[in-house]
Design a protein around this motif. Structure first.
Motif, PDB file in Angstrom:
ATOM      1  N   ARG A 144      21.309 -12.841  45.468  1.00 21.43           N
ATOM      2  CA  ARG A 144      21.470 -11.387  45.492  1.00 21.43           C
ATOM      3  C   ARG A 144      21.430 -10.857  46.916  1.00 21.43           C
ATOM      4  NH1 ARG A 144      20.376  -8.509  40.994  1.00 21.43           N
ATOM      5  NH2 ARG A 144      21.678  -7.043  42.117  1.00 21.43           N
ATOM      6  N   GLN A 145      22.076  -9.761  47.144  1.00 24.55           N
ATOM      7  CA  GLN A 145      22.094  -9.102  48.441  1.00 24.55           C
ATOM      8  C   GLN A 145      20.813  -8.288  48.580  1.00 24.55           C
ATOM      9  OE1 GLN A 145      25.501  -6.592  48.808  1.00 24.55           O
ATOM     10  NE2 GLN A 145      25.406  -6.508  51.020  1.00 24.55           N
ATOM     11  N   ASP A 146      20.146  -8.378  49.744  1.00 20.45           N
ATOM     12  CA  ASP A 146      18.902  -7.631  49.894  1.00 20.45           C
ATOM     13  C   ASP A 146      19.183  -6.139  50.078  1.00 20.45           C
ATOM     14  OD1 ASP A 146      18.711  -6.947  52.941  1.00 20.45           O
ATOM     15  OD2 ASP A 146      19.229  -9.072  52.892  1.00 20.45           O
ATOM     16  N   LEU A 147      18.180  -5.331  49.776  1.00 18.76           N
ATOM     17  CA  LEU A 147      18.351  -3.878  49.768  1.00 18.76           C
ATOM     18  C   LEU A 147      18.701  -3.319  51.135  1.00 18.76           C
ATOM     19  CD1 LEU A 147      15.461  -2.848  47.351  1.00 18.76           C
ATOM     20  CD2 LEU A 147      17.880  -3.150  46.849  1.00 18.76           C
ATOM     21  N   SER A 148      18.147  -3.879  52.213  1.00 22.02           N
ATOM     22  CA  SER A 148      18.452  -3.358  53.544  1.00 22.02           C
ATOM     23  C   SER A 148      19.916  -3.610  53.908  1.00 22.02           C
ATOM     24  CB  SER A 148      17.514  -3.957  54.593  1.00 22.02           C
ATOM     25  OG  SER A 148      17.668  -5.357  54.662  1.00 22.02           O
ATOM     26  N   SER A 149      20.475  -4.734  53.482  1.00 25.66           N
ATOM     27  CA  SER A 149      21.898  -5.010  53.732  1.00 25.66           C
ATOM     28  C   SER A 149      22.781  -4.041  52.959  1.00 25.66           C
ATOM     29  CB  SER A 149      22.248  -6.442  53.333  1.00 25.66           C
ATOM     30  OG  SER A 149      21.577  -7.366  54.132  1.00 25.66           O
ATOM     31  N   LYS A 150      22.411  -3.788  51.694  1.00 25.64           N
ATOM     32  CA  LYS A 150      23.170  -2.841  50.880  1.00 25.64           C
ATOM     33  C   LYS A 150      23.136  -1.450  51.508  1.00 25.64           C
ATOM     34  CE  LYS A 150      22.484  -4.621  46.208  1.00 25.64           C
ATOM     35  NZ  LYS A 150      21.979  -4.280  44.890  1.00 25.64           N
ATOM     36  N   ALA A 151      21.949  -1.041  51.938  1.00 27.81           N
ATOM     37  CA  ALA A 151      21.800   0.292  52.525  1.00 27.81           C
ATOM     38  C   ALA A 151      22.592   0.397  53.818  1.00 27.81           C
ATOM     39  CB  ALA A 151      20.325   0.592  52.779  1.00 27.81           C
ATOM     40  N   GLY A 152      22.518  -0.633  54.649  1.00 29.68           N
ATOM     41  CA  GLY A 152      23.255  -0.618  55.911  1.00 29.68           C
ATOM     42  C   GLY A 152      24.749  -0.503  55.700  1.00 29.68           C
ATOM     43  N   ALA A 153      25.268  -1.234  54.737  1.00 31.96           N
ATOM     44  CA  ALA A 153      26.697  -1.193  54.440  1.00 31.96           C
ATOM     45  C   ALA A 153      27.099   0.163  53.869  1.00 31.96           C
ATOM     46  CB  ALA A 153      27.071  -2.304  53.462  1.00 31.96           C
ATOM     47  N   ALA A 154      26.225   0.742  53.058  1.00 29.67           N
ATOM     48  CA  ALA A 154      26.541   2.027  52.427  1.00 29.67           C
ATOM     49  C   ALA A 154      26.461   3.191  53.403  1.00 29.67           C
ATOM     50  CB  ALA A 154      25.599   2.280  51.257  1.00 29.67           C
ATOM     51  N   LEU A 155      25.570   3.102  54.384  1.00 34.66           N
ATOM     52  CA  LEU A 155      25.373   4.216  55.312  1.00 34.66           C
ATOM     53  C   LEU A 155      26.448   4.315  56.388  1.00 34.66           C
ATOM     54  CD1 LEU A 155      21.499   4.093  55.772  1.00 34.66           C
ATOM     55  CD2 LEU A 155      22.842   5.749  54.471  1.00 34.66           C
ATOM     56  N   LYS A 156      27.080   3.206  56.704  1.00 32.71           N
ATOM     57  CA  LYS A 156      28.135   3.225  57.725  1.00 32.71           C
ATOM     58  C   LYS A 156      29.456   3.581  57.051  1.00 32.71           C
ATOM     59  CE  LYS A 156      30.098   0.418  61.433  1.00 32.71           C
ATOM     60  NZ  LYS A 156      30.078  -0.906  62.080  1.00 32.71           N
ATOM     61  N   PRO A 157      30.086   4.672  57.468  1.00 35.09           N
ATOM     62  CA  PRO A 157      31.350   5.082  56.833  1.00 35.09           C
ATOM     63  C   PRO A 157      32.446   4.027  57.015  1.00 35.09           C
ATOM     64  CG  PRO A 157      30.546   6.777  58.356  1.00 35.09           C
ATOM     65  CD  PRO A 157      29.685   5.574  58.540  1.00 35.09           C
ATOM     66  N   ASP A 158      33.305   3.889  56.028  1.00 31.35           N
ATOM     67  CA  ASP A 158      34.407   2.932  56.105  1.00 31.35           C
ATOM     68  C   ASP A 158      35.297   3.207  57.313  1.00 31.35           C
ATOM     69  OD1 ASP A 158      35.028   2.407  52.543  1.00 31.35           O
ATOM     70  OD2 ASP A 158      33.619   1.466  53.929  1.00 31.35           O
ATOM     71  N   SER A 159      35.409   4.461  57.717  1.00 31.13           N
ATOM     72  CA  SER A 159      36.261   4.804  58.861  1.00 31.13           C
ATOM     73  C   SER A 159      35.737   4.200  60.161  1.00 31.13           C
ATOM     74  CB  SER A 159      36.373   6.324  59.004  1.00 31.13           C
ATOM     75  OG  SER A 159      35.093   6.893  59.236  1.00 31.13           O
ATOM     76  N   GLN A 160      34.463   3.816  60.184  1.00 33.02           N
ATOM     77  CA  GLN A 160      33.875   3.211  61.379  1.00 33.02           C
ATOM     78  C   GLN A 160      33.774   1.692  61.265  1.00 33.02           C
ATOM     79  OE1 GLN A 160      30.120   5.088  62.175  1.00 33.02           O
ATOM     80  NE2 GLN A 160      31.035   7.098  62.510  1.00 33.02           N
ATOM     81  N   LYS A 161      34.274   1.139  60.176  1.00 30.41           N
ATOM     82  CA  LYS A 161      34.223  -0.306  59.958  1.00 30.41           C
ATOM     83  C   LYS A 161      35.589  -0.927  60.222  1.00 30.41           C
ATOM     84  CE  LYS A 161      30.862  -0.017  56.199  1.00 30.41           C
ATOM     85  NZ  LYS A 161      30.634  -0.301  54.774  1.00 30.41           N
ATOM     86  N   SER A 162      35.570  -2.168  60.697  1.00 36.93           N
ATOM     87  CA  SER A 162      36.819  -2.913  60.836  1.00 36.93           C
ATOM     88  C   SER A 162      37.280  -3.335  59.444  1.00 36.93           C
ATOM     89  CB  SER A 162      36.598  -4.145  61.716  1.00 36.93           C
ATOM     90  OG  SER A 162      35.774  -5.087  61.046  1.00 36.93           O
ATOM     91  N   TYR A 163      38.522  -3.781  59.374  1.00 37.06           N
ATOM     92  CA  TYR A 163      39.028  -4.268  58.085  1.00 37.06           C
ATOM     93  C   TYR A 163      38.217  -5.474  57.614  1.00 37.06           C
ATOM     94  CZ  TYR A 163      43.047  -1.174  58.462  1.00 37.06           C
ATOM     95  OH  TYR A 163      43.844  -0.072  58.546  1.00 37.06           O
ATOM     96  N   LEU A 164      37.784  -6.300  58.564  1.00 37.41           N
ATOM     97  CA  LEU A 164      36.972  -7.464  58.216  1.00 37.41           C
ATOM     98  C   LEU A 164      35.642  -7.034  57.616  1.00 37.41           C
ATOM     99  CD1 LEU A 164      36.582 -10.516  58.218  1.00 37.41           C
ATOM    100  CD2 LEU A 164      35.717 -10.333  60.552  1.00 37.41           C
ATOM    101  N   GLU A 165      34.998  -6.025  58.226  1.00 34.07           N
ATOM    102  CA  GLU A 165      33.725  -5.518  57.682  1.00 34.07           C
ATOM    103  C   GLU A 165      33.918  -4.936  56.286  1.00 34.07           C
ATOM    104  OE1 GLU A 165      30.646  -3.606  60.683  1.00 34.07           O
ATOM    105  OE2 GLU A 165      32.685  -2.949  61.139  1.00 34.07           O
ATOM    106  N   GLN A 166      34.992  -4.176  56.103  1.00 30.87           N
ATOM    107  CA  GLN A 166      35.261  -3.577  54.794  1.00 30.87           C
ATOM    108  C   GLN A 166      35.481  -4.659  53.741  1.00 30.87           C
ATOM    109  OE1 GLN A 166      38.368  -0.598  54.884  1.00 30.87           O
ATOM    110  NE2 GLN A 166      37.584   0.258  56.790  1.00 30.87           N
TER     111      GLN A 166
END
Length: 83
Positions: free
Chosen positions: A6-28
């Motif tokens: 399972r993915q840990d909660l801090s990783s989920k939160a970090g991914a959710a808090l950063k807007p997709d517009s600020q992520k690379s295609y690889l990150e998305q």
């Protein structure tokens, strides 16, 4: 702390808090794959075997399942295989 597979909660939160517009295609793409894998792991694991933090995280993210048994148990029941 996260349960096995399972993915840990801090990783989920970090991914959710950063807007997709600020992520690379690889990150998305990575976020999408991790989310799908986490959702599959959530569905395959009975609620009774999840840690409290994982149950809370699933409830917030919408990953909670109503299974009383795992998907493997349901498949065995459907095929008539004894546990």
């Amino acid at each position: 702390m996260s349960d096995m597979g399972r993915q840990d909660l801090s990783s989920k939160a970090g991914a959710a808090l950063k807007p997709d517009s600020q992520k690379s295609y690889l990150e998305q793409g990575t976020d999408m794959l991790k989310g799908k894998a986490d959702s599959a792991a959530s569905t395959g694991q009975p609620e009774s075997q999840k840690s409290f933090t994982q149950q809370a995280g699933d409830a917030v993210s919408g990953n909670s399942n109503q299974n009383s048994g795992s998907l493997m148990d349901k498949a065995k029941d459907a095929m008539g295989v004894q546990k």
